[in-house]
Every structure is written in C-alpha cells, then in structure tokens.
Design a protein around this motif. Structure first.
Motif, PDB file in Angstrom:
ATOM      1  N   PRO A 137       0.801  -1.235   0.000  1.00 60.18           N
ATOM      2  CA  PRO A 137       0.000   0.000   0.000  1.00 60.18           C
ATOM      3  C   PRO A 137       0.830   1.278   0.000  1.00 60.18           C
ATOM      4  CG  PRO A 137      -0.900  -1.590   1.540  1.00 60.18           C
ATOM      5  CD  PRO A 137       0.416  -2.152   1.055  1.00 60.18           C
ATOM      6  N   GLU A 138       1.987   1.270   0.664  1.00 56.38           N
ATOM      7  CA  GLU A 138       2.803   2.484   0.716  1.00 56.38           C
ATOM      8  C   GLU A 138       3.412   2.832  -0.638  1.00 56.38           C
ATOM      9  OE1 GLU A 138       5.293  -0.983   2.231  1.00 56.38           O
ATOM     10  OE2 GLU A 138       3.276  -0.261   2.578  1.00 56.38           O
ATOM     11  N   GLN A 139       3.348   1.888  -1.592  1.00 57.47           N
ATOM     12  CA  GLN A 139       3.810   2.142  -2.959  1.00 57.47           C
ATOM     13  C   GLN A 139       2.643   2.149  -3.949  1.00 57.47           C
ATOM     14  OE1 GLN A 139       7.000  -0.523  -4.079  1.00 57.47           O
ATOM     15  NE2 GLN A 139       8.448   0.558  -2.791  1.00 57.47           N
ATOM     16  N   ASN A 140       1.441   2.386  -3.419  1.00 59.65           N
ATOM     17  CA  ASN A 140       0.213   2.449  -4.227  1.00 59.65           C
ATOM     18  C   ASN A 140      -0.098   1.150  -4.955  1.00 59.65           C
ATOM     19  OD1 ASN A 140      -0.347   5.155  -3.490  1.00 59.65           O
ATOM     20  ND2 ASN A 140       1.131   5.866  -5.001  1.00 59.65           N
ATOM     21  N   ILE A 141       0.275   0.017  -4.336  1.00 58.81           N
ATOM     22  CA  ILE A 141      -0.096  -1.297  -4.858  1.00 58.81           C
ATOM     23  C   ILE A 141      -1.005  -1.917  -3.790  1.00 58.81           C
ATOM     24  CG2 ILE A 141       0.709  -3.562  -5.619  1.00 58.81           C
ATOM     25  CD1 ILE A 141       3.363  -2.211  -6.408  1.00 58.81           C
ATOM     26  N   PRO A 142      -2.338  -1.798  -3.990  1.00 51.77           N
ATOM     27  CA  PRO A 142      -3.267  -2.233  -2.947  1.00 51.77           C
ATOM     28  C   PRO A 142      -3.257  -3.736  -2.709  1.00 51.77           C
ATOM     29  CG  PRO A 142      -4.446  -1.365  -4.864  1.00 51.77           C
ATOM     30  CD  PRO A 142      -2.990  -1.224  -5.137  1.00 51.77           C
ATOM     31  N   THR A 150      -3.571  -7.133  -5.218  1.00 45.65           N
ATOM     32  CA  THR A 150      -3.058  -6.865  -6.559  1.00 45.65           C
ATOM     33  C   THR A 150      -2.263  -8.068  -7.062  1.00 45.65           C
ATOM     34  OG1 THR A 150      -2.935  -4.485  -6.151  1.00 45.65           O
ATOM     35  CG2 THR A 150      -1.624  -5.341  -7.978  1.00 45.65           C
ATOM     36  N   TRP A 177       7.985  -1.255 -11.889  1.00 42.07           N
ATOM     37  CA  TRP A 177       8.136  -1.368 -10.439  1.00 42.07           C
ATOM     38  C   TRP A 177       9.496  -1.966 -10.103  1.00 42.07           C
ATOM     39  CZ3 TRP A 177       8.600  -5.710  -7.207  1.00 42.07           C
ATOM     40  CH2 TRP A 177       8.435  -5.474  -5.850  1.00 42.07           C
TER      41      TRP A 177
END
Length: 54
Positions: free
Chosen positions: A20-25, A28, A37
């Motif tokens: 989540p901190e890398q916008n990968i919920p 995924t 990435w």
C-alpha cells in the motif's frame, strides 16, 4: 494468492498484502504490478522475482 521473492535480496511480494505504501493495494495480482516497479529493498526489476510457496 501467490507470493514472489526477489532472487537478489529475498524481499517477498505477497499478492494478498500488496504494498500500500507504494500504491499497490492488497489483492493486486503480480501480473498487474507495473513492469517499471522496482524491489523496495534493493531496486531489482520485476523480472528478478520468482514465484514461491509460503
């Protein structure tokens, strides 16, 4: 859900947790992680990861 490990540093990406901190919920799929990435621990590219069983 599957997990993938960086063969360089051992970082593990778990599909059910995402990053989540890398916008990968959470939830995924590995196939949906962008090709641009990089491993958050060592900067390795996505092709340096292998599927593993946890």
């Amino acid at each position: 859900m599957k997990a993938y490990m960086c063969v360089i540093c051992g970082f593990i990406y778990e599909e059910e947790k995402g990053i989540p901190e890398q916008n990968i919920p959470a939830g995924t799929a590995w196939a949906d992680v962008p090709e641009t990435w990089k491993c958050p621990d060592c900067g390795a590219s996505k092709d340096e990861f292998e599927m593993i069983e946890i």
